[in-house]
Design a protein around this motif. Sequence first.
Motif, PDB file in Angstrom:
ATOM      1  N   VAL A 346     -55.918  44.945  12.315  1.00 62.10           N
ATOM      2  CA  VAL A 346     -56.994  44.189  11.674  1.00 62.10           C
ATOM      3  C   VAL A 346     -56.523  43.825  10.272  1.00 62.10           C
ATOM      4  CG1 VAL A 346     -59.469  44.160  11.140  1.00 62.10           C
ATOM      5  CG2 VAL A 346     -58.585  45.753  12.860  1.00 62.10           C
ATOM      6  N   SER A 347     -56.566  42.553   9.952  1.00 59.11           N
ATOM      7  CA  SER A 347     -56.101  42.155   8.622  1.00 59.11           C
ATOM      8  C   SER A 347     -56.703  40.804   8.247  1.00 59.11           C
ATOM      9  CB  SER A 347     -54.570  42.060   8.617  1.00 59.11           C
ATOM     10  OG  SER A 347     -54.138  41.573   7.370  1.00 59.11           O
ATOM     11  N   GLN A 348     -57.489  40.808   7.186  1.00 60.04           N
ATOM     12  CA  GLN A 348     -58.071  39.554   6.709  1.00 60.04           C
ATOM     13  C   GLN A 348     -56.957  38.550   6.456  1.00 60.04           C
ATOM     14  OE1 GLN A 348     -58.970  36.421   4.442  1.00 60.04           O
ATOM     15  NE2 GLN A 348     -57.986  38.014   3.233  1.00 60.04           N
ATOM     16  N   GLU A 351     -51.224  39.329   6.401  1.00 60.71           N
ATOM     17  CA  GLU A 351     -49.913  39.441   5.759  1.00 60.71           C
ATOM     18  C   GLU A 351     -49.676  40.828   5.175  1.00 60.71           C
ATOM     19  OE1 GLU A 351     -47.808  37.123   6.055  1.00 60.71           O
ATOM     20  OE2 GLU A 351     -49.021  35.341   6.481  1.00 60.71           O
ATOM     21  N   THR A 352     -50.603  41.750   5.322  1.00 61.22           N
ATOM     22  CA  THR A 352     -50.446  43.073   4.697  1.00 61.22           C
ATOM     23  C   THR A 352     -49.188  43.754   5.235  1.00 61.22           C
ATOM     24  OG1 THR A 352     -52.797  43.216   4.359  1.00 61.22           O
ATOM     25  CG2 THR A 352     -51.612  45.300   4.393  1.00 61.22           C
ATOM     26  N   ALA A 353     -48.311  44.153   4.308  1.00 60.62           N
ATOM     27  CA  ALA A 353     -46.968  44.604   4.700  1.00 60.62           C
ATOM     28  C   ALA A 353     -47.006  45.770   5.695  1.00 60.62           C
ATOM     29  CB  ALA A 353     -46.187  44.995   3.454  1.00 60.62           C
ATOM     30  N   LYS A 487     -66.056  51.715  -5.973  1.00 60.49           N
ATOM     31  CA  LYS A 487     -64.982  52.074  -6.905  1.00 60.49           C
ATOM     32  C   LYS A 487     -64.155  50.863  -7.315  1.00 60.49           C
ATOM     33  CE  LYS A 487     -62.868  54.933  -3.443  1.00 60.49           C
ATOM     34  NZ  LYS A 487     -63.471  56.044  -2.939  1.00 60.49           N
ATOM     35  N   GLU A 488     -63.872  49.968  -6.383  1.00 55.15           N
ATOM     36  CA  GLU A 488     -62.995  48.863  -6.797  1.00 55.15           C
ATOM     37  C   GLU A 488     -63.712  47.874  -7.714  1.00 55.15           C
ATOM     38  OE1 GLU A 488     -61.392  46.366  -3.617  1.00 55.15           O
ATOM     39  OE2 GLU A 488     -63.171  46.729  -2.427  1.00 55.15           O
ATOM     40  N   LEU A 489     -65.026  47.681  -7.514  1.00 53.83           N
ATOM     41  CA  LEU A 489     -65.716  46.700  -8.361  1.00 53.83           C
ATOM     42  C   LEU A 489     -66.197  47.284  -9.690  1.00 53.83           C
ATOM     43  CD1 LEU A 489     -67.890  44.625  -5.838  1.00 53.83           C
ATOM     44  CD2 LEU A 489     -65.905  43.866  -7.120  1.00 53.83           C
TER      45      LEU A 489
END
Length: 608
Positions: A346-348, A351-353, A487-489
């Motif tokens: 699953v990857s938006q 391209e996630t390595a 946490k990220e925002l």
Amino acid sequence: MCGIVGFLGKKEAAPILVEGLSKLEYRGYDSAGVAIINNNEIEIKKCKGRLKNLENKLEKEPVKGSIGIGHTRWATHGEPSDVNSHPHSNGKGTISVVHNGIIENYLKLREWLISKGYEFLSETDTEVIPNLVDYYYKGDLVDAVIKATGKMEGSYAIGVISTNEPDKLVAVRKDSPLIVGVGEGEYFIASDIPAVLNHTRNIYLLEDKEFVVMTKDGVELLTEDKEVVKKEIYHVTWNADAAEKGGCEDFTIKEIHEQPKALKDTMTSRIVLGEEIKLDKITLTKEQLEEVDRVYIVACGTAYHAGVVGKYVIEKLAKIPVEVDIASEFRYRDPLINEKSLLIVVSQSGETADTLAVLRDSKKKGARVLAMTNVVGSSVSREADDVLYTWAGPEIAVASTKAYITQLVAMYTFALHIATLKNTLKKEELEAIKAEMIELPGKVERILENKEEIQKFASKHYMEKDMFFLGRGLDYAVAMEASLKLKELTYIHSDAYAGGELKHGPIALIEKGTVVITSLTQRKLRDKMISNVKEVVTRGAKVMAIAYEGDTEVEKTMDSVIYIPETLDILAPVLAIIPLQLLAYYTAVQKGCDVDKPRNLAKSVTVE
Ligand code: F6R
């Protein structure tokens, strides 16, 4: 991470490069720079900080020329600084390079080049590239780039210009994204399509080690042996406006509000009452499915959280054992993948390595691979056996919102599809789930209309140091995603716990005034979850709950309650996450955080 662009045409390159970079800033924003050939010299402007700094610099010190490259950086090797910013050049200043990726053997290459008399200015891995190209340059830039990349290990998408051949731009990718835009007498390279959409909709989607050679006469694609590659143009049909803020304060809130449409688009023509589920790009047959003894769902971050929901749902509906794992862990733990395995990545971005590496390793081991991705033509979509696109539209904000809920819908859709093939679900049950799925966009719309309670909560608690999320079953999966969003925002420390795990340690963290957030959408587990909440209330926690409309009894235990429309338990994550996305968003706004570009992050993690 990092975004690269390149332009060759008749117009001034600088504004085109900067505009392209503005569409790629989501990939990194530690520094930005451009290199442009002007009067047979390469002029470089680059500086630390956001693209705005570069724009200001270019306003004061404009650069002329109609061939150039540009870069927006997410620092890996070397701190964010002017000198570590791209483009990087050889000592003579005759070759300049922008790079996205990591050259893993750069230290060896650097030492070797130093032994040949080369000098280095920055701490970056990238600086070896222009020097390698210089070393191999014997009168042909393409040859030199081919030879240089032959020595490079790791991942890269690079754009190269040189005063030796001032009318040429050479580019190539390996394990990092790169596209070519083909306009009328003007040509582009970019890490992502939105960077060129204002100029052309005609795109070449490159494979690894296809070398791009641009001159004013056109674009040629070559293999490492300099054979010409014939490739179809991919015509982009979606609108460039989709990647604009469209009057919203920021991309994050715009994308949160686009969720009803994203859900509808992802279900359209697939989920139709009384009709079979149609998944065009999935060719997995009933017979092949019968051979599958285990499903693995592998992803990173938010996409992984969608995978956690996927595990519950596929096991429940299709009765196949499912393992879910984080790609960076999975790839190094010698998973027991074989021909009987079905791997779902699953990857938006696609391209996630780490996710891409898992896809490739699993294919080598004989597994069938299904990619759930939002980007047509992305690496995972091209390399997987089957593809299920999420139609969220371009997601620009770094924090994933609309992509997540479309990933949930993709999971439901696929689970229903294989449950049908396996005959594990009665027709009435199937139709009931589909009917409820069709209602989801409208219900999300209603939740988005009622944001006042969330805003109040955010303005009361935005200075908290910690917040905890609790849940059981699918509410635990939602808790994980909500905690990541917070946490990220907002940079508030936050953790998610399974309700039943509390007394095995985490409850020690609860003291007077600790903020705890829970959701109570899993009917079978509701009372147990309320008991867990009582345990933290007794120890002084302030609790906010997400509950179904009508479940007013929960108000007796909670300090505040946000109500969401009722739905089936398995579909509840789609609704329960919405107020929690809004909570993270409004808390970040109250704190004055940069919601679209949180510190230290980048949207596309194309390095390990
Ligand atoms: C969080 C977020 C990240 C991504 C992760 C995977 O809001 O966006 O955790 O989900 O980097 O990215 P993709 O889905 O592009 O593989």
